[in-house]
Design a protein around this motif. Sequence first.
Motif, short mmCIF file in Angstrom:
data_model
loop_
_atom_site.label_atom_id
_atom_site.label_comp_id
_atom_site.label_asym_id
_atom_site.label_seq_id
_atom_site.Cartn_x
_atom_site.Cartn_y
_atom_site.Cartn_z
N GLY A 1 0.85 -1.35 -0.13
CA GLY A 1 0.17 -0.30 0.11
C GLY A 1 0.39 1.25 0.02
N LEU A 2 2.17 1.22 -0.82
CA LEU A 2 3.45 2.66 -0.70
C LEU A 2 1.90 4.07 -1.46
CD1 LEU A 2 6.49 1.78 -0.46
CD2 LEU A 2 4.83 0.18 -0.10
N GLU A 3 1.58 3.44 -2.96
CA GLU A 3 0.47 4.69 -2.75
C GLU A 3 -0.21 5.23 -1.70
OE1 GLU A 3 -0.86 3.83 -6.80
OE2 GLU A 3 1.39 2.56 -6.99
N VAL A 4 -0.54 4.42 -1.66
CA VAL A 4 -1.72 5.08 0.21
C VAL A 4 -1.45 5.88 1.25
CG1 VAL A 4 -3.69 4.55 1.59
CG2 VAL A 4 -3.06 2.80 -1.03
N MET A 5 -0.09 5.33 1.10
CA MET A 5 0.69 5.79 2.24
C MET A 5 1.29 7.33 1.79
SD MET A 5 2.99 3.09 4.49
CE MET A 5 2.50 0.28 4.46
N ALA A 6 2.12 6.98 1.17
CA ALA A 6 2.15 8.04 -0.11
C ALA A 6 1.05 9.36 0.01
CB ALA A 6 2.72 8.06 -1.48
N ARG A 7 -0.13 8.64 -0.13
CA ARG A 7 -0.64 10.37 0.17
C ARG A 7 -1.11 10.40 0.77
NH1 ARG A 7 -4.26 7.27 -2.71
NH2 ARG A 7 -6.16 6.59 -1.17
N ARG A 8 -1.45 10.08 2.10
CA ARG A 8 -1.76 9.86 3.22
C ARG A 8 -0.66 10.55 3.91
NH1 ARG A 8 -3.69 4.49 5.45
NH2 ARG A 8 -6.39 4.61 4.67
N ARG A 9 0.31 10.70 3.73
CA ARG A 9 1.60 10.92 4.20
C ARG A 9 1.78 12.37 3.07
NH1 ARG A 9 3.89 12.55 6.70
NH2 ARG A 9 6.18 11.75 6.80
N GLY A 10 2.08 12.71 1.74
CA GLY A 10 1.98 13.91 1.13
C GLY A 10 4.08 13.47 0.93
N THR A 11 4.35 12.33 0.57
CA THR A 11 5.39 12.50 0.38
C THR A 11 5.87 11.20 -0.39
OG1 THR A 11 8.24 12.14 1.10
CG2 THR A 11 6.14 11.67 2.35
N THR A 12 6.57 11.17 -0.72
CA THR A 12 6.82 9.56 -1.86
C THR A 12 8.59 8.70 -1.14
OG1 THR A 12 7.91 10.24 -3.40
CG2 THR A 12 5.11 10.46 -4.31
N ASP A 13 8.89 9.70 -0.35
CA ASP A 13 10.27 8.77 -0.12
C ASP A 13 9.61 8.09 1.31
OD1 ASP A 13 13.04 8.21 1.16
OD2 ASP A 13 13.10 10.35 2.04
N PRO A 14 10.53 6.52 0.91
CA PRO A 14 10.34 5.22 1.24
C PRO A 14 10.89 5.85 3.14
CG PRO A 14 11.19 4.74 -0.36
CD PRO A 14 10.94 6.48 -0.69
#
Length: 200
Positions: A115-128
């Motif tokens: 769910g990395l894309e979901v997390m990225a959207r919720r967090r406002g960053t794509t840096d893993p």
Amino acid sequence: MSRMDRPAPLDPAYDWLTADCLDVAPKLLGWELVSHAGGLETAGRIVECEAYHGLEDPASHAFRGPTKRTAPMFEAGGHVYVYLSYGIHTCMNIVTGQAGEGQAILLRAIEPTAGLEVMARRRGTTDPRNLASGPGKLTQALGVGLELSGTRLGETLFLRPPSDPHDQALVVTGPRVGITRALHHPWRFYLRNNPHVSRR
DNA sequence: GTCAAGATTAGT
DNA sequence: CTAATCTTGACG
């Protein structure tokens, strides 16, 4: 109609969480925390956590006994305790020990696995490395809010066993972060050299 | 009722 | 280093 108010038994797969938090915390590292919050699946390996030893631990929210907020801490191991930190961030714990002890383990960082894309959207960053490294970021990435406090693992949040048994050899301890009392206890546990740990 | 402190984070 | 932001828990 009598309602059955007795809670359903905790999934036996989580029985090991009724052990002492100091035993459970290091073992928790490497387990995958799965969230179905918001109807979306997100998950990550636990790489950093801290044990709070209930009534005997001055740094624990449970130190002064149960209150409305901390009631879930006094449930049996396997429950979830979520609180609001600094009026801004939510932090989640896995309750451990027997009912009445007030033990919990603060989850401080996960290594994202799903769910990395979901997390990225919720967090406002794509840096893993910045998705879920820190207790407030972790809950935001997993969609964990205060409404999940008092629930049990097996409902919205789940644990899956470690995929890499080698993790246990990498467990490191140190003083807990961000507290002002009982500073001498090495009750922070994390995986050595893991880039997703919140602090070095 | 009043008030200080807080298991954090992002920005200067 | 500090602001942001607000609930809890202690005290009266």
